[in-house]
Design a protein around this motif. Structure first.
Motif, mmCIF file in Angstrom:
data_model
loop_
_atom_site.group_PDB
_atom_site.id
_atom_site.type_symbol
_atom_site.label_atom_id
_atom_site.label_comp_id
_atom_site.label_asym_id
_atom_site.label_seq_id
_atom_site.Cartn_x
_atom_site.Cartn_y
_atom_site.Cartn_z
ATOM 1 N N ASP A 30 36.687 39.254 37.374
ATOM 2 C CA ASP A 30 37.907 38.452 37.536
ATOM 3 C C ASP A 30 39.096 39.036 36.775
ATOM 4 O OD1 ASP A 30 36.431 36.810 39.081
ATOM 5 O OD2 ASP A 30 36.391 35.099 37.698
ATOM 6 N N ALA A 31 38.870 39.402 35.516
ATOM 7 C CA ALA A 31 39.918 40.029 34.697
ATOM 8 C C ALA A 31 41.192 39.192 34.616
ATOM 9 C CB ALA A 31 40.223 41.437 35.231
ATOM 10 N N ASP A 32 41.024 37.937 34.238
ATOM 11 C CA ASP A 32 42.170 37.030 34.166
ATOM 12 C C ASP A 32 43.274 37.496 33.212
ATOM 13 O OD1 ASP A 32 40.618 35.512 35.834
ATOM 14 O OD2 ASP A 32 40.243 33.882 34.396
ATOM 15 N N CYS A 33 42.894 38.189 32.147
ATOM 16 C CA CYS A 33 43.928 38.564 31.164
ATOM 17 C C CYS A 33 44.510 39.940 31.455
ATOM 18 C CB CYS A 33 43.378 38.518 29.740
ATOM 19 S SG CYS A 33 42.320 39.909 29.298
ATOM 20 N N GLY A 34 44.006 40.602 32.479
ATOM 21 C CA GLY A 34 44.561 41.898 32.857
ATOM 22 C C GLY A 34 44.195 43.026 31.908
ATOM 23 N N GLY A 35 43.104 42.860 31.168
ATOM 24 C CA GLY A 35 42.625 43.981 30.357
ATOM 25 C C GLY A 35 43.022 43.934 28.897
ATOM 26 N N GLU A 36 43.366 42.762 28.390
ATOM 27 C CA GLU A 36 43.798 42.638 26.994
ATOM 28 C C GLU A 36 42.657 42.232 26.062
ATOM 29 O OE1 GLU A 36 46.954 43.332 26.063
ATOM 30 O OE2 GLU A 36 47.576 43.706 28.135
ATOM 31 N N CYS A 37 41.449 42.229 26.565
ATOM 32 C CA CYS A 37 40.296 41.791 25.759
ATOM 33 C C CYS A 37 40.472 40.342 25.326
ATOM 34 C CB CYS A 37 40.134 42.693 24.532
ATOM 35 S SG CYS A 37 38.517 42.542 23.757
ATOM 36 N N ALA A 38 41.014 39.526 26.214
ATOM 37 C CA ALA A 38 41.407 38.180 25.807
ATOM 38 C C ALA A 38 40.878 37.082 26.716
ATOM 39 C CB ALA A 38 42.935 38.092 25.741
ATOM 40 N N CYS A 39 39.986 37.425 27.675
ATOM 41 C CA CYS A 39 39.514 36.361 28.564
ATOM 42 C C CYS A 39 38.011 36.408 28.815
ATOM 43 C CB CYS A 39 40.248 36.425 29.903
ATOM 44 S SG CYS A 39 39.784 37.836 30.923
ATOM 45 N N ALA A 40 37.397 37.559 28.624
ATOM 46 C CA ALA A 40 35.955 37.736 28.861
ATOM 47 C C ALA A 40 35.553 37.478 30.316
ATOM 48 C CB ALA A 40 35.131 36.867 27.915
ATOM 49 N N THR A 41 36.470 37.630 31.250
ATOM 50 C CA THR A 41 36.079 37.486 32.650
ATOM 51 C C THR A 41 35.939 38.850 33.341
ATOM 52 O OG1 THR A 41 38.327 37.218 33.503
ATOM 53 C CG2 THR A 41 37.175 35.212 32.849
ATOM 54 N N CYS A 42 35.711 39.879 32.531
ATOM 55 C CA CYS A 42 35.370 41.196 33.084
ATOM 56 C C CYS A 42 34.015 41.595 32.513
ATOM 57 C CB CYS A 42 36.439 42.232 32.734
ATOM 58 S SG CYS A 42 36.598 42.503 30.967
ATOM 59 N N HIS A 43 33.214 40.585 32.251
ATOM 60 C CA HIS A 43 31.907 40.751 31.610
ATOM 61 C C HIS A 43 30.947 41.551 32.508
ATOM 62 C CE1 HIS A 43 28.092 38.354 30.213
ATOM 63 N NE2 HIS A 43 28.095 39.582 29.748
ATOM 64 N N ARG A 83 29.034 43.845 27.794
ATOM 65 C CA ARG A 83 30.303 44.431 27.349
ATOM 66 C C ARG A 83 31.419 43.878 28.221
ATOM 67 N NH1 ARG A 83 30.691 49.161 24.215
ATOM 68 N NH2 ARG A 83 32.856 48.488 24.238
ATOM 69 N N LEU A 84 32.641 44.068 27.735
ATOM 70 C CA LEU A 84 33.796 43.739 28.564
ATOM 71 C C LEU A 84 34.264 45.028 29.223
ATOM 72 C CD1 LEU A 84 35.652 41.210 26.229
ATOM 73 C CD2 LEU A 84 34.131 40.748 28.178
ATOM 74 N N ALA A 85 34.301 45.004 30.538
ATOM 75 C CA ALA A 85 34.592 46.234 31.279
ATOM 76 C C ALA A 85 35.961 46.810 30.923
ATOM 77 C CB ALA A 85 34.492 45.972 32.780
ATOM 78 N N CYS A 86 36.892 45.959 30.552
ATOM 79 C CA CYS A 86 38.234 46.481 30.248
ATOM 80 C C CYS A 86 38.258 47.271 28.952
ATOM 81 C CB CYS A 86 39.277 45.359 30.222
ATOM 82 S SG CYS A 86 39.117 44.216 28.840
ATOM 83 N N GLN A 87 37.176 47.175 28.169
ATOM 84 C CA GLN A 87 37.141 47.877 26.889
ATOM 85 C C GLN A 87 36.309 49.160 26.963
ATOM 86 O OE1 GLN A 87 39.186 46.640 24.317
ATOM 87 N NE2 GLN A 87 39.778 45.508 26.160
#
Ligand code: FES
Lengths: 106, 417
Positions: free
Chosen positions: A37-50, A83-87
């Motif tokens: 989902d990536a709700d925060c757009g990659g800021e490590c702030a939503c955990a929806t890129c789990h 992990r968070l994919a954005c990280q």
């Protein structure tokens, strides 16, 4: 370009490519891989890129930051290989990485 | 007559464009009540993204109004504290702030939040869906036809306090108390309501604590259950809380589960009436409910801001936020920032990435109940579409006098098959 494989909850696998230096969340989103989902757009702030990182690749991804660890602790269904994919930054060392996406991002 | 005609907006738009920025007071509760806040915030985003206001009542505070700045501040918890020790999450400083996990920093925040997290686990949400749907059907089926009634009271309040009663396993017949305590906790003392002073608020919240202490005592001696009171009574990080901390966490969970969802339930009816094309789009394609729900939550932004307090000096936009200064992150404004969201002032039910909005906050304090809120709203709209060809707003909405809660006390509507 390095490639990454995303396996969804139903077991379907998709292999896509992304430029080095791009994070795994964006690689997924730019290639229309579902399940992120990536709700925060990659800021490590939503955990929806789990994602769950395949054990063979986990160490190569490096250690999660403190913020990532906190955010992950609030993700439903977190596991030791979460992990968070954005990280995760795609590099040649991660060429071929395999991750699984959870049933739902939460 | 158009029920949404706003007789004040023209004057305020002019005023917002012309008065000096030093005279801006973004946290004036009248702006939200009169629904004239937007021109002020749009100028702030444009000209003063970090704005300082010397307010006589709440004291000096900074305002952040751009999406990106808010996001950066949310994740910078080392510098920007949420702790009730420094004033918590709202701008007004109380003599004694209530401790609650949203108003704690790490590590205590994380430990307490984890205690209640399972209430909104995917499995739990799945098992609650049926119950929520049945209740929603019942409430909607009982609505009068071709007769004007208050949507806030008959639908939004009723549905949200039933949900809360279930989450707390609270005596169902007393559930109206939950709404009463929620409103009492958030009411502005100058709003002309039943909370006319902090002393009155304290007295009413003491009643809330007494009631919930009875529930705690029942459950602490029973097997751990799956309701919030039992979770708190048995949770390793919460079972030894002081009564005040228990009250604080109750207020957090009650307000968090009540005001926000209630006002989004009302907001949606307003927005669809103001945008008949979107309403037509929805009726033609009910699958859009899901993305519409996120758009409603963005557009409503039921909590207008969250406050942080600086733990050290911090430079931003060429100014220095001093250690101890308070800062409002205006979610309502960030959600209308054209740099982050296309056509931000438009209500569009089929946006490509509808969940990219600030209403739930971001970072470690992100709303724990976000998926439950979305679920309740989704079910409400699915059931509305099954029943009514139209919900028509027939009189002007009455909004809450508050800079923090963006909500409604009244929305006169008529429904037809
Ligand atoms: S996209 Fe939000 S945490 Fe990764």
């Amino acid at each position: 370009m390095p490639s990454a494989t995303f396996i969804d909850h139903a077991g379907q696998s998709r292999t896509v490519e992304g430029p080095e230096g791009e994070n795994l969340m964006r690689v997924a989103v730019l290639n229309d891989v579902p399940g992120i989902d990536a709700d925060c757009g990659g800021e490590c702030a939503c955990a929806t890129c789990h994602v769950f990182v395949d054990e063979a690749w986990l160490d190569k991804c490096g250690e999660p930051s403190e913020l990532e660890t906190s955010m992950l602790s609030f993700a439903a269904t977190a596991q030791p290989n979460s992990r968070l994919a954005c990280q995760i930054i795609l590099t040649s060392a991660l060429d071929g990485i395999v991750v699984e996406t959870p049933a739902a991002q939460h | 007559m158009d029920p949404f005609h706003n007789p004040f907006i023209a004057e305020h738009t002019g005023r917002a464009r012309t008065i000096p920025l030093e005279e801006f007071s973004p946290a004036n509760p009248k702006y939200m009540e009169m629904d004239v806040w937007q021109p002020y915030f749009s100028r702030l985003r444009e000209e003063a993204p970090l704005h300082y206001c010397e307010d006589k009542i709440i004291g000096p505070y900074w305002s952040l109004t751009r999406y990106k700045d808010i996001m950066a501040t949310e994740v910078n918890t080392r510098v920007f504290s949420s702790s009730s020790t420094f004033g918590g999450i709202t701008l007004m400083d109380q003599r004694e702030e209530l401790p609650m996990f949203i108003a704690m920093d790490q590590p205590k925040h994380d430990e307490q939040r984890k205690v209640v997290q399972p209430i909104v686990s995917p499995q739990n949400l799945e098992s609650m869906e049926k119950l929520i749907r049945q209740r929603t059907q019942k409430v909607l089926d009982a609505l009068p036809h071709n007769e004007t009634f208050n949507w806030v009271e008959k639908v939004s309040i009723d549905l949200t306090n039933m949900m809360l009663a279930t989450l707390f396993d609270f005596p169902f017949e007393d559930r109206a108390l939950l709404t009463y305590w929620s409103d009492s906790a958030t009411a502005n003392t100058l709003g002309g309501g039943h909370i006319d002073s902090e002393a009155t608020r304290e007295r009413i919240l003491a009643e809330c604590l007494a009631y919930f202490t009875r529930l705690w005592n029942e459950r602490v001696n029973a097997e751990p259950g799956s309701d919030l009171v039992s979770m708190l009574a048995h949770g390793p990080a919460t079972r030894n809380m002081s009564p005040r901390e228990y009250l604080g966490n109750l207020v957090l969970l009650i307000v968090g589960g009540n005001d926000t969802t209630r006002n989004s339930m009302t907001g949606g009816v307003c927005f669809l009436n103001q945008n008949p094309d979107e309403y037509a789009k929805l009726r033609a394609n009910p699958a859009l409910v899901e993305s519409m729900v996120s758009e409603i939550i963005r557009y409503q932004t039921p909590l207008a801001y969250m406050r942080r307090t600086a733990l050290e000096d911090f430079e931003m936009h060429g100014q220095t936020i001093r250690k101890g200064d308070k800062l409002a992150m205006w979610y309502a404004s960030g959600n209308r920032d054209g740099e982050a969201i296309d056509n931000p002032d438009q209500f569009i039910i089929d946006r490509a990435r509808p969940r990219q909005h600030l209403s739930f906050g971001f970072g470690i304090h992100r709303c724990v109940g976000n998926r439950l809120a979305e679920l309740q709203l989704r079910i409400l709209w699915e059931e509305i579409l099954q029943r009514f060809s139209k919900i028509e707003v027939v009189g002007p909405p009455k909004r809450v006098f508050s800079a923090f809660i963006r909500g409604y006390t009244e929305l006169p509507v008529r429904v037809s098959r």
